[in-house]
Design a protein around this motif. Structure first.
Motif, PDB file in Angstrom:
ATOM      1  N   ASN A  12      -9.079 -14.361   7.609  1.00 47.84           N
ATOM      2  CA  ASN A  12      -8.713 -13.684   6.368  1.00 47.84           C
ATOM      3  C   ASN A  12      -9.026 -14.568   5.167  1.00 47.84           C
ATOM      4  O   ASN A  12      -8.819 -15.787   5.219  1.00 47.84           O
ATOM      5  CB  ASN A  12      -7.222 -13.344   6.372  1.00 47.84           C
ATOM      6  CG  ASN A  12      -6.895 -12.363   7.477  1.00 47.84           C
ATOM      7  OD1 ASN A  12      -6.735 -12.741   8.621  1.00 47.84           O
ATOM      8  ND2 ASN A  12      -6.804 -11.104   7.136  1.00 47.84           N
ATOM      9  N   ILE A  33     -11.740 -19.071   4.271  1.00 47.59           N
ATOM     10  CA  ILE A  33     -11.260 -18.160   5.305  1.00 47.59           C
ATOM     11  C   ILE A  33     -10.317 -18.918   6.228  1.00 47.59           C
ATOM     12  O   ILE A  33     -10.641 -20.018   6.699  1.00 47.59           O
ATOM     13  CB  ILE A  33     -12.433 -17.546   6.091  1.00 47.59           C
ATOM     14  CG1 ILE A  33     -13.304 -16.729   5.138  1.00 47.59           C
ATOM     15  CG2 ILE A  33     -11.933 -16.707   7.255  1.00 47.59           C
ATOM     16  CD1 ILE A  33     -14.501 -16.097   5.768  1.00 47.59           C
ATOM     17  N   GLY A  73      -7.020 -11.769   1.346  1.00 51.70           N
ATOM     18  CA  GLY A  73      -6.416 -11.081   2.479  1.00 51.70           C
ATOM     19  C   GLY A  73      -7.392 -10.270   3.311  1.00 51.70           C
ATOM     20  O   GLY A  73      -7.062  -9.874   4.424  1.00 51.70           O
ATOM     21  N   SER A  74      -8.599 -10.002   2.796  1.00 50.94           N
ATOM     22  CA  SER A  74      -9.582  -9.226   3.564  1.00 50.94           C
ATOM     23  C   SER A  74      -9.878  -9.923   4.879  1.00 50.94           C
ATOM     24  O   SER A  74     -10.068 -11.134   4.929  1.00 50.94           O
ATOM     25  CB  SER A  74     -10.891  -9.082   2.788  1.00 50.94           C
ATOM     26  OG  SER A  74     -10.728  -8.351   1.615  1.00 50.94           O
ATOM     27  N   GLN A  75      -9.935  -9.137   5.949  1.00 46.31           N
ATOM     28  CA  GLN A  75     -10.260  -9.695   7.261  1.00 46.31           C
ATOM     29  C   GLN A  75     -11.751  -9.514   7.503  1.00 46.31           C
ATOM     30  O   GLN A  75     -12.290  -8.415   7.290  1.00 46.31           O
ATOM     31  CB  GLN A  75      -9.458  -8.995   8.350  1.00 46.31           C
ATOM     32  CG  GLN A  75      -9.629  -9.641   9.716  1.00 46.31           C
ATOM     33  CD  GLN A  75      -8.798  -8.970  10.785  1.00 46.31           C
ATOM     34  OE1 GLN A  75      -8.654  -7.753  10.786  1.00 46.31           O
ATOM     35  NE2 GLN A  75      -8.272  -9.757  11.690  1.00 46.31           N
ATOM     36  N   GLY A 109     -10.596  -4.463   9.358  1.00 45.18           N
ATOM     37  CA  GLY A 109      -9.383  -3.978   8.702  1.00 45.18           C
ATOM     38  C   GLY A 109      -9.622  -2.639   8.029  1.00 45.18           C
ATOM     39  O   GLY A 109     -10.667  -2.017   8.156  1.00 45.18           O
ATOM     40  N   GLY A 115      -7.984  -5.329   3.403  1.00 47.09           N
ATOM     41  CA  GLY A 115      -7.240  -6.540   3.703  1.00 47.09           C
ATOM     42  C   GLY A 115      -6.838  -6.607   5.147  1.00 47.09           C
ATOM     43  O   GLY A 115      -7.666  -6.655   6.025  1.00 47.09           O
ATOM     44  N   GLY A 116      -5.557  -6.579   5.397  1.00 44.50           N
ATOM     45  CA  GLY A 116      -4.976  -6.829   6.707  1.00 44.50           C
ATOM     46  C   GLY A 116      -5.469  -5.912   7.790  1.00 44.50           C
ATOM     47  O   GLY A 116      -6.250  -5.004   7.552  1.00 44.50           O
TER      48      GLY A 116
END
Length: 171
Positions: A12, A33, A73-75, A109, A115-116
């Motif tokens: 993330n 990351i 927060g982006s995966q 995601g 994000g998550g």
């Protein structure tokens, strides 16, 4: 003997991408990351975790995509290679930085928050750094399926010109 310099990480973003542009118009995106390992301590039985931070550099079209779609927060799934850069800080001291130069990126995601984890199937988009072209590596959609051809009508006995005696002849 051949050698391999290949890195694959899934993690993330720790903060929004840092974007820079060159006079030529090319862009560079820098991100950090986080990858986290979790395990159960054998002696105490408690859950432990360790987070590792990775510096990742995207160039060209891949950098533009990162700047447009990724946020804190982006995966993401990243493939690339390790590079060590030498640089001089403001006080004149030479320093070294090891980072991942990304060749491919897959957004993971949900699309809404970018994000998550989504809890469902992967809904992200995959992008690969172009080899010799500035065009994105997206492929055109496949053509729509064609309807199956209708079967040819069976010839009728009356129009074939054969009589019942021909049925006994093997072909």
């Amino acid at each position: 003997m051949a050698s391999v310099n290949k890195v694959i990480i899934v993690g993330n973003l720790g903060k929004d991408p840092e974007m820079r542009s060159f006079p030529s118009g090319d862009q560079v995106a820098n991100v950090t990351i986080a990858t986290t390992d979790k395990w159960k301590d054998k002696q105490s039985g408690e859950m432990k975790e360790a987070t590792e931070w990775h510096r990742v550099v995207f160039n060209g079209r891949l950098a533009e995509i990162v700047g447009q779609y990724l946020r804190k927060g982006s995966q993401v799934y990243i493939e690339g290679s390790l590079r060590t850069r030498k640089w001089t800080d403001q006080s004149g001291v030479e320093k070294y930085t090891t980072e991942i130069r990304a060749d491919q990126m897959q957004m993971l995601g949900s699309r809404q928050g970018m994000g998550g984890p989504s809890g469902g199937q992967d809904e992200g988009g995959g992008y690969e750094a172009p080899r010799q072209s500035a065009a994105p590596a997206n492929r055109p959609p496949p053509p729509p399926p064609r309807p199956a051809p209708a079967p040819a009508p069976a010839p009728s006995r009356a129009s074939s010109g054969f009589d019942d005696m021909d049925d006994d002849i093997p072909f």
